[in-house]
Design a protein around this motif. Structure first.
Motif, mmCIF file in Angstrom:
data_model
loop_
_atom_site.group_PDB
_atom_site.id
_atom_site.type_symbol
_atom_site.label_atom_id
_atom_site.label_comp_id
_atom_site.label_asym_id
_atom_site.label_seq_id
_atom_site.Cartn_x
_atom_site.Cartn_y
_atom_site.Cartn_z
ATOM 1 N N VAL A 26 0.839 -1.205 0.000
ATOM 2 C CA VAL A 26 0.000 0.000 0.000
ATOM 3 C C VAL A 26 0.873 1.254 0.000
ATOM 4 O O VAL A 26 0.616 2.215 -0.741
ATOM 5 C CB VAL A 26 -0.946 -0.001 1.214
ATOM 6 C CG1 VAL A 26 -1.704 1.314 1.299
ATOM 7 C CG2 VAL A 26 -1.920 -1.172 1.131
ATOM 8 N N LEU A 27 1.917 1.252 0.828
ATOM 9 C CA LEU A 27 2.803 2.413 0.907
ATOM 10 C C LEU A 27 3.509 2.670 -0.422
ATOM 11 O O LEU A 27 3.641 3.818 -0.857
ATOM 12 C CB LEU A 27 3.839 2.206 2.016
ATOM 13 C CG LEU A 27 3.290 2.142 3.444
ATOM 14 C CD1 LEU A 27 4.413 1.864 4.437
ATOM 15 C CD2 LEU A 27 2.575 3.433 3.799
ATOM 16 N N LEU A 28 3.939 1.609 -1.083
ATOM 17 C CA LEU A 28 4.573 1.771 -2.391
ATOM 18 C C LEU A 28 3.563 2.276 -3.423
ATOM 19 O O LEU A 28 3.910 3.052 -4.318
ATOM 20 C CB LEU A 28 5.193 0.456 -2.851
ATOM 21 C CG LEU A 28 6.465 0.011 -2.121
ATOM 22 C CD1 LEU A 28 6.977 -1.309 -2.712
ATOM 23 C CD2 LEU A 28 7.554 1.074 -2.209
ATOM 24 N N LEU A 31 3.296 5.924 -2.926
ATOM 25 C CA LEU A 31 4.500 6.569 -3.457
ATOM 26 C C LEU A 31 4.427 6.690 -4.972
ATOM 27 O O LEU A 31 4.727 7.751 -5.542
ATOM 28 C CB LEU A 31 5.742 5.770 -3.048
ATOM 29 C CG LEU A 31 7.091 6.341 -3.489
ATOM 30 C CD1 LEU A 31 7.360 7.670 -2.795
ATOM 31 C CD2 LEU A 31 8.215 5.343 -3.200
ATOM 32 N N ALA A 32 4.020 5.619 -5.631
ATOM 33 C CA ALA A 32 3.897 5.652 -7.087
ATOM 34 C C ALA A 32 2.844 6.663 -7.531
ATOM 35 O O ALA A 32 3.027 7.364 -8.542
ATOM 36 C CB ALA A 32 3.546 4.261 -7.610
ATOM 37 N N SER A 33 1.764 6.777 -6.776
ATOM 38 C CA SER A 33 0.713 7.743 -7.119
ATOM 39 C C SER A 33 1.221 9.177 -7.010
ATOM 40 O O SER A 33 0.895 10.031 -7.849
ATOM 41 C CB SER A 33 -0.495 7.549 -6.197
ATOM 42 O OG SER A 33 -1.023 6.238 -6.323
ATOM 43 N N LEU A 34 2.019 9.458 -5.994
ATOM 44 C CA LEU A 34 2.561 10.802 -5.834
ATOM 45 C C LEU A 34 3.509 11.168 -6.969
ATOM 46 O O LEU A 34 3.628 12.336 -7.337
ATOM 47 C CB LEU A 34 3.291 10.921 -4.493
ATOM 48 C CG LEU A 34 2.427 11.078 -3.239
ATOM 49 C CD1 LEU A 34 3.298 11.172 -1.999
ATOM 50 C CD2 LEU A 34 1.529 12.297 -3.343
ATOM 51 N N MET A 35 4.182 10.179 -7.520
ATOM 52 C CA MET A 35 5.110 10.448 -8.627
ATOM 53 C C MET A 35 4.391 10.963 -9.873
ATOM 54 O O MET A 35 5.003 11.603 -10.731
ATOM 55 C CB MET A 35 5.896 9.184 -8.988
ATOM 56 C CG MET A 35 6.926 8.767 -7.976
ATOM 57 S SD MET A 35 7.850 7.301 -8.539
ATOM 58 C CE MET A 35 8.888 6.987 -7.117
ATOM 59 N N ILE A 36 3.101 10.696 -9.951
ATOM 60 C CA ILE A 36 2.330 11.153 -11.110
ATOM 61 C C ILE A 36 2.269 12.685 -11.164
ATOM 62 O O ILE A 36 2.213 13.279 -12.249
ATOM 63 C CB ILE A 36 0.910 10.553 -11.064
ATOM 64 C CG1 ILE A 36 0.990 9.017 -11.174
ATOM 65 C CG2 ILE A 36 0.037 11.117 -12.174
ATOM 66 C CD1 ILE A 36 -0.352 8.328 -11.011
ATOM 67 N N VAL A 37 2.304 13.325 -9.985
ATOM 68 C CA VAL A 37 2.200 14.793 -9.939
ATOM 69 C C VAL A 37 3.388 15.462 -10.632
ATOM 70 O O VAL A 37 3.193 16.255 -11.564
ATOM 71 C CB VAL A 37 2.055 15.278 -8.485
ATOM 72 C CG1 VAL A 37 1.973 16.802 -8.452
ATOM 73 C CG2 VAL A 37 0.831 14.656 -7.831
#
Length: 495
Positions: A26-28, A31-37
């Protein structure tokens, strides 16, 4: 595949570790979702750094999906032993994943530099190895801020829900209903995590807006808003807040938001639900405010006596003192040039930190206060040997468990700094750099002292071995040291 389909020889160990792996997945994923920004920003600007984020998202999201699929059907039930493992692994794994854009992106950092930078960000330490930050792409600047912002919310949840449950470093004193998990992690922690997250997000948005209205560019306002509330200290310039040296409004705003990040978020929740006076009634908050007032007043008088105009001295002293005490690590001036008294004062302030349940690092104010209570009690015992003296903190009795936790943490805190400084000295670093570097890493402050890693320098010139040692120090300091050390004991691994 599901756990039930795993070979029997490894099924037992997988069942034990499966809840940990599932939460890490879940934490990863977050993290991957935040990289989309930052990827979106880079795509709009047509910047080649977007390739690094595409690859990073693919790697991190792929690992998250694999871990989630392998643990399909696993119920999230964690025991204290698993919580110790999860707490340490989560910070290590997220830091490693966050370093990928730095390895693959424009800076082309070495593996050691990229990991150092990401650990510094996720632990909200604020030390940096980057030179020429002003010339970085907007996406990478944004990513540095996002890493610290993510680390900040992780610190809050850990401090108010996990560490009291694990009885680490006297944190039991701040146990809430949400930190009494009774072997079931998510249900009770959910409510306070959501409330804290909402306050953290609201404070961040307010900081962004006020910074923008005060004259920052949109990107600077966004990044500094995130790193201020996270008490992280990453800025968009090599000069940190020195670029706003002549803009006192911005410095005062930053001081306010750094201070907000260093206050207990649980008290913010209570203040909104009950009365704002709950903040001032807290012994930690009063201690922090009193310390800041005394130090700022004293150093301002010292600077004025040296010929600096009063308001300029007050602004610069207040900003830099708040930055160091809250372990943010911004610098608006090279305060090591203010005189030997100021250098000594800032070295001592490195160890202090803000309040428990905040995003700040350091020893935390409550441990100094409990130490003072224990000292005065001992002095009274010397005079009245048969006397019985109640020890209370915030109106509540101090249990032996809390006192033992504070003593153990304090001992290992300074022992870790001493050992780390010795290791850095063995690598050839001078005494000031080694000692202040170790202190600033374990206390998660950011800049050290001296011409190399001081507020006017950075950590880029240090040998790779020193960066690895400091990375370890940052992780241990953020995880309250004992959470990591317990994993090294044979007793922990015995069934």
């Amino acid at each position: 595949m599901p756990v039930t389909a795993i070979h029997p020889r490894i099924k037992r160990s997988l069942v034990v570790s499966a809840p940990v792996v599932r939460i890490l997945a879940v934490l990863l994923g977050v993290l991957a979702s935040l990289m989309i920004v930052p990827l979106g920003v880079l795509t709009l600007e047509g910047d080649p750094d977007r390739v690094a984020f595409v690859l990073s998202i693919a790697i991190v999201a792929g690992a998250a999906c694999l871990m989630w699929f392998v643990t399909h059907g696993v119920e999230i039930l964690l025991r204290p032993r698993q919580m110790f493992i999860l707490t340490t692994l989560s910070w290590v794994l997220v830091s490693a994943g966050a370093s990928l854009p730095l390895i693959l992106g424009a800076p082309q950092l070495s593996f050691a530099d990229a990991v150092f930078e990401s650990i510094s960000a996720i632990t909200t330490t604020g030390s940096t190895v980057l030179v020429g930050i002003d010339g970085l792409s907007d996406g990478l600047k944004l990513w540095r801020g996002l890493m610290q912002w993510l680390g900040g919310i992780g610190i809050i949840v850990m401090a108010i829900a996990i560490l009291p449950f694990l009885k680490v470093g006297g944190m039991r004193l701040f146990q809430t209903e949400s930190s009494d998990w009774s072997d079931k992690v998510l249900p009770r922690a959910g409510g306070i995590a959501k409330a804290s997250g909402a306050i953290y997000l609201g404070g961040t948005l307010l900081a962004m807006l006020t910074y923008y209205l005060a004259g920052m560019t949109p990107l600077d306002a966004v990044v500094h808003g995130m790193s201020s509330m996270a008490t992280g200290g990453f800025a968009n310039s090599d000069a940190s807040f020195g670029v706003y040296h002549d803009r006192p409004l911005i410095l005062w705003l930053a001081s306010f938001f750094m201070l907000c990040g260093a206050l207990p978020f649980v008290l913010f929740i209570r203040a909104l639900r009950d009365t704002p006076h709950v903040l001032w009634r807290d012994q930690q908050v009063r201690g922090l405010m009193g310390l800041l007032a005394v130090v700022i007043l004293g150093l301002t008088v010292y600077r004025v006596a040296g010929g600096v105009p009063f308001f300029e001295a007050l602004t610069q002293v207040a900003f830099n003192v708040v930055s160091v005490v809250t372990t943010t690590g911004y610098a608006s001036d090279d305060y090591t040039q203010w005189g030997p008294l100021v250098v000594a004062a800032f070295f001592y302030l490195t160890f202090v930190g803000g309040c428990s349940g905040s995003t700040s690092g350091g020893m935390k104010i409550f441990r100094f206060q409990i130490g003072a209570i224990m000292l005065f009690t001992q002095l009274r015992h010397l005079v009245h040997a048969q006397g019985v003296f109640a020890q209370r903190y915030n109106g509540n009795p101090l249990s032996d468990e809390v006192v033992r936790g504070v003593i153990a943490f304090s001992f290992f805190f300074f022992l870790t700094i001493a050992g780390l400084a010795l290791g850095l000295a063995l690598l050839g670093l001078d005494l000031v750099t080694a000692l202040s570097g170790a202190a600033t890493a374990v206390a998660n402050v950011g800049p050290g002292l001296g011409p190399i890693i001081g507020p006017a320098g950075n950590f880029s010139s240090l040998p790779d071995a020193a960066k690895w040692l400091l990375s370890l120090g940052m992780l241990m300091g953020r995880l309250e040291i004992l959470t990591v050390l317990v994993l090294l004991t044979p007793t922990f691994w015995r069934k």
